[in-house]
Design an enzyme around this catalytic site. Structure first.
Site, PDB file in Angstrom:
ATOM      1  N   ARG A 269       0.846  -1.308  -0.099  1.00 38.57           N
ATOM      2  CA  ARG A 269      -0.159  -0.075   0.026  1.00 38.57           C
ATOM      3  C   ARG A 269       0.692   1.146   0.012  1.00 38.57           C
ATOM      4  O   ARG A 269       1.847   1.386   0.598  1.00 38.57           O
ATOM      5  CB  ARG A 269      -0.802   0.008   1.343  1.00 38.57           C
TER       6      ARG A 269
ATOM      7  N   THR B  22      -3.488  -1.112  -7.833  1.00 43.48           N
ATOM      8  CA  THR B  22      -4.431   0.197  -7.988  1.00 43.48           C
ATOM      9  C   THR B  22      -3.507   1.480  -8.425  1.00 43.48           C
ATOM     10  O   THR B  22      -2.415   1.362  -7.581  1.00 43.48           O
ATOM     11  CB  THR B  22      -5.290   0.389  -6.912  1.00 43.48           C
TER      12      THR B  22
ATOM     13  N   GLY C 198     -13.358  -1.187  -7.829  1.00 43.79           N
ATOM     14  CA  GLY C 198     -14.370  -0.632  -7.732  1.00 43.79           C
ATOM     15  C   GLY C 198     -14.566   0.333  -6.379  1.00 43.79           C
ATOM     16  O   GLY C 198     -15.684   0.736  -5.876  1.00 43.79           O
ATOM     17  N   GLY C 199     -13.454   0.917  -6.185  1.00 44.64           N
ATOM     18  CA  GLY C 199     -13.304   1.616  -4.537  1.00 44.64           C
ATOM     19  C   GLY C 199     -13.950   0.881  -3.542  1.00 44.64           C
ATOM     20  O   GLY C 199     -13.898  -0.427  -3.450  1.00 44.64           O
TER      21      GLY C 199
ATOM     22  N   GLU D  43      -5.637   4.135  -7.725  1.00 39.56           N
ATOM     23  CA  GLU D  43      -6.916   4.822  -6.887  1.00 39.56           C
ATOM     24  C   GLU D  43      -7.784   5.225  -8.166  1.00 39.56           C
ATOM     25  O   GLU D  43      -8.454   4.371  -8.698  1.00 39.56           O
ATOM     26  CB  GLU D  43      -6.409   5.994  -6.021  1.00 39.56           C
TER      27      GLU D  43
ATOM     28  N   THR E 265      -8.310   0.659 -10.514  1.00 37.62           N
ATOM     29  CA  THR E 265      -7.695  -0.697  -9.950  1.00 37.62           C
ATOM     30  C   THR E 265      -8.041  -1.872 -10.949  1.00 37.62           C
ATOM     31  O   THR E 265      -8.882  -1.945 -11.958  1.00 37.62           O
ATOM     32  CB  THR E 265      -8.804  -1.045  -8.565  1.00 37.62           C
TER      33      THR E 265
HETATM   34  N1  GLY Z   1      -8.109   2.865  -3.860  1.00 34.71           N
HETATM   35  C1  GLY Z   1      -9.004   1.680  -3.854  1.00 34.71           C
HETATM   36  C2  GLY Z   1      -8.666   1.051  -2.819  1.00 34.71           C
HETATM   37  O1  GLY Z   1      -7.887   0.926  -2.309  1.00 34.71           O
HETATM   38  O2  GLY Z   1      -9.588   0.470  -2.077  1.00 34.71           O
END
Ligand code: GLY
Length: 590
Positions: free
Chosen positions: A107, A407, A493-494, A409, A389
């Protein structure tokens, strides 16, 4: 294309449902579903070029890890709006030899100079999400993808193919050019206004006359090819400490739009982390997924734990079971907002959130005939749910499994390309809660500055902060049944990722749908008080009226999720790969 969902549903169900099904008889798909069956290896990605590259690596003696890495670099070329070396991701791996499940956290991290109020304006109000907050230098986190994949390769690569070699397919495609896919063309069109603000982005995604690239135009990325070649030749240090690091930091610090705080030390000190896999169970299945800083796994397991208290197979896909799932989703999203963030900065009550007992109490609080009112902290979310993503699912011939979600984002991340190096930078820091305190903050900040001293008393677990990882919703899963692999899946999909993955799981386990149907049926998501739905979900007006009578409100969304999944067939020796019909990915086995 249309998909005869109802026929498949009834043919494959164990029960005959007498209540009206909440699906139309014909589900409209965006693209034909890509499906394949195999008994040796299977690759499913969001793009045929990435799938082919992964298969080539397997053919050349690589394993699932090697193949996933090569596929990631190709996705960076063909799907630059979604993932790449400018972003981060989560990698879930099952090693067939040791039977271990390991998860890796790549991350992005906030720079050391980030602060809780970084996304508030001079009046103390959150910057508007789109396009303000997500565009330019401010939302760029330290990219994790290269360090993540280097680490995974060192731990679990086959040993037959050096890390450097895995860039070869991507270098070739970037150098020679690839036709712009329908999805990429749409993404450029959608994000045209943001991309146009940055010269380096215009150079790649627009023609010299200023018109945006269209479907089937050839996308040549010489700079990206040079970047990959340099990293392949000199190692990932070239990116984190060398010339590329300098260019990246300058792009962020001197961005023409909202400059950010990234320094070279932020890049040099970044590390990907190996974390314990998150484990839950659901009706005799073992679910392994990513824990915090992703909220995806925790929320998925909480929803499933709540639903386990009800016999969904008895209700079938009816208003009753949709009501239960909606209520369970709402409760999990509420806990997510209250408790989840970077585990290195928060004490997260994981044991409680994952406990069956806690879920039972939640289940008991669900009323069948009315909705539960929640006063959840508001959910702010990217609505562009298809192109942001990407997910890769792979099974190799030795039975090793990869479930990797990656991703930058939003679609095209920050919209900034690092000039001369050809890659898009993420906007991952907007996954932090812009409003850092639970009770709201007031106060004036000097223009362009962030006051580290003006920290609210009740910081949210996902408040921005120095060296913190923003909370994710990514939810790569590997699921076992009786000790044997059952499902490998994930989706973009966020925060819609959470309901997307949960619905695939319940479609398979509760409604006994084949994988292609499990991915195809209309989706719904209850992140807050309203239920977000794809258009086909609304087609059964009788069922919708039923749900409305209970108090549900519906909001129409474009198709969401772009899942890539592999499911084992009943005999255990063969498996099926399916790429979501909402996208244009590809499943291919050997
Ligand atoms: N940016 C998408 C996520 O990390 O959920």
């Amino acid at each position: 294309m249309t998909f005869p969902f109802r026929k498949i549903f009834f043919a494959s169900s164990l029960l005959v449902f007498t209540l009206p099904a909440l699906v139309s008889s014909e589900v409209e798909l965006v693209d034909p579903v890509s499906i394949d069956r195999a008994a040796n290896a299977m690759v499913v990605t969001a793009d045929p070029y990435a799938t082919e590259a992964a298969l080539e690596i397997l053919e050349a003696g690589g394993n699932a890890v090697d193949a996933a890495i090569a596929a990631q670099w190709v996705l960076n070329v063909v799907e630059p709006e979604s993932s790449g070396i400018g972003g981060g991701g989560f990698f879930v791996y099952y090693d067939s030899k040791s039977k271990a499940i390991v998860t890796f956290d790549g991350r992005e991290k906030a720079p050391a100079r980030a602060a809780p109020k970084m996304f508030l304006d001079e009046e103390g109000n959150p910057l508007p999400f789109y396009p303000d907050r997500i565009t330019g230098g401010l939302p760029v986190g330290v990219p994790g993808t290269l360090k993540l994949l280097k680490r995974v390769h060192e731990r679990f690569g086959s040993g037959n193919l050096r890390f450097e070699k895995l860039f070869a397919p991507a270098i070739e495609l970037a150098e020679e050019g690839v036709p712009v896919s329908k999805r990429l063309a749409e993404a450029i069109q959608e994000e045209e206004g943001r991309l146009r603000q940055f010269e380096a982005s215009r150079k790649i995604f627009f023609h010299p006359d200023g018109s945006p690239l269209r479907k089937d135009d050839i996308l040549v990325q010489k700079d990206l090819a040079r970047t990959f070649t340099k990293i392949a030749g000199e190692g990932i240090g070239a990116f984190y400490e060398g010339e590329i690091a300098r260019a990246l930091v300058n792009t962020v610090k001197y961005a023409p739009v909202r400059p950010g705080f990234l320094e070279r030390t932020d890049l040099a000190f970044y590390e990907a982390v190996e974390r314990d896999a998150l484990h839950g169970t659901y009706r005799g299945h073992d679910i392994f997924t990513m824990g915090p800083p992703s909220s995806g796994g925790v929320a998925l397991i909480e929803i499933l734990n709540i639903l386990e208290n009800f016999s969904l197979i008895f209700y079938g896909p009816t208003p009753d079971s949709f009501h239960l799932a909606i209520e369970a989703q709402k409760m999990a999203f509420d806990d997510r907002a209250r408790h989840l963030g970077d585990p290195d900065f928060n004490k997260i009550p994981l044991k409680k959130l994952l406990s069956k007992d806690y879920a039972r109490k939640k289940a008991q609080s669900i009323k069948f005939e009315e909705v539960k009112e929640m006063d959840s902290p508001a959910e702010e979310a990217s609505l562009s749910a298809l192109g942001n993503t990407s997910h890769i699912s792979i099974r190799d011939s030795a039975g090793n499994l990869v479930s990797y979600t990656t991703t930058i984002e939003h679609v095209f991340g920050s919209a900034m390309v690092v000039d001369g190096w050809g890659f898009v930078l993420n906007n991952e820091l907007t996954d932090f809660d812009a409003e850092p305190g639970f009770e709201g903050l007031s106060g004036v900040m000097p223009k362009g500055h962030v006051l580290a001293s003006a920290v609210p008393k009740t910081l949210k677990p996902n408040a921005p902060g120095p060296e913190k990882r923003p909370r994710s919703s990514m939810c790569p899963v590997i699921i076992f049944k009786n000790g044997q692999p059952f499902l490998i899946a994930g989706s973009p999909g966020g925060s819609l990722i959470i309901p997307v993955v949960q619905e695939i799981v319940t479609n398979l386990i509760d409604f006994r749908l084949p994988l292609e149907a499990a991915l195809s049926v209309p989706r719904f998501a209850a992140r807050g008080s309203a239920v977000e739905v794809e258009s086909d979900f609304l087609k059964d007006s009788g069922a919708i009226d039923n749900l409305k009578r209970r108090g549900h409100r519906f909001v129409l969304r474009k198709p969401f999720g772009n899942a890539q999944a592999i499911a084992y067939e009943k005999n255990g020796g063969t498996f099926v790969g399916v790429s979501d019909p909402r996208g244009d990915g590809s499943a291919k086995g050997t």
